[in-house]
Design a protein around this motif. Structure first.
Motif, short mmCIF file in Angstrom:
data_model
loop_
_atom_site.label_atom_id
_atom_site.label_comp_id
_atom_site.label_asym_id
_atom_site.label_seq_id
_atom_site.Cartn_x
_atom_site.Cartn_y
_atom_site.Cartn_z
N MET A 68 0.82 -1.19 0.00
CA MET A 68 0.00 0.00 0.00
C MET A 68 0.87 1.26 0.00
SD MET A 68 -3.22 0.18 -0.15
CE MET A 68 -4.74 0.54 0.55
N GLN A 69 1.96 1.21 0.69
CA GLN A 69 2.87 2.35 0.77
C GLN A 69 3.40 2.73 -0.61
OE1 GLN A 69 3.38 4.16 3.36
NE2 GLN A 69 5.19 5.33 2.89
N SER A 70 3.74 1.75 -1.46
CA SER A 70 4.32 2.05 -2.77
C SER A 70 3.32 2.78 -3.67
CB SER A 70 4.81 0.78 -3.45
OG SER A 70 3.72 -0.09 -3.69
N SER A 71 2.01 2.50 -3.57
CA SER A 71 1.04 3.20 -4.39
C SER A 71 0.94 4.67 -3.99
CB SER A 71 -0.33 2.53 -4.30
OG SER A 71 -0.84 2.64 -3.00
N LEU A 72 1.17 4.95 -2.73
CA LEU A 72 1.17 6.34 -2.31
C LEU A 72 2.38 7.07 -2.86
CD1 LEU A 72 0.06 6.04 1.43
CD2 LEU A 72 -1.28 6.88 -0.50
N LEU A 73 3.50 6.40 -2.91
CA LEU A 73 4.70 7.03 -3.46
C LEU A 73 4.57 7.30 -4.95
CD1 LEU A 73 7.50 5.01 -1.60
CD2 LEU A 73 6.71 7.34 -1.15
N ALA B 269 1.82 7.98 -6.54
CA ALA B 269 0.91 9.11 -6.72
C ALA B 269 1.59 10.44 -6.42
CB ALA B 269 -0.31 8.93 -5.83
N GLU B 270 2.61 10.43 -5.59
CA GLU B 270 3.27 11.68 -5.22
C GLU B 270 4.33 12.11 -6.22
OE1 GLU B 270 4.74 11.12 -1.26
OE2 GLU B 270 2.73 10.93 -0.43
N ARG B 271 4.85 11.19 -7.01
CA ARG B 271 5.87 11.54 -8.00
C ARG B 271 5.23 12.19 -9.21
NH1 ARG B 271 8.74 6.33 -9.46
NH2 ARG B 271 7.49 5.31 -7.89
N PRO B 272 5.84 13.26 -9.74
CA PRO B 272 5.30 13.86 -10.96
C PRO B 272 5.48 12.91 -12.15
CG PRO B 272 7.35 14.93 -10.34
CD PRO B 272 7.01 13.95 -9.25
#
Length: 68
Positions: free
Chosen positions: A1-6, A8-11
């Motif tokens: 789950m943590q990787s999907s948040l990362l 989404a945060e990267r341009p």
């Protein structure tokens, strides 16, 4: 789950942004084409119900899909 948040945060990379922009434009064009075709099929009393003058509805329905 943590990787999907990362993710989404990267341009997005430039090519991905262009591809996304093109896709969104094509979707907008398709939506306009579809709604204008539906507008052509509405009866005058339905147009009055939604607050459109039949002449204005024809003008809108006759616009090409790429014009807003």
């Amino acid at each position: 789950m943590q990787s999907s948040l990362l993710i989404a945060e990267r341009p997005l990379p430039p090519l991905s942004r262009i591809a996304f922009s093109v896709a969104m434009t094509v979707l907008a064009w398709e939506n306009r084409r579809h709604t204008r075709a539906a507008l052509k099929r509405l009866d005058p009393h339905v147009l009055r119900d939604i607050g459109l003058d039949p002449v204005a509805a024809v003008d809108e329905a006759e616009k090409p899909f790429w014009r807003a």
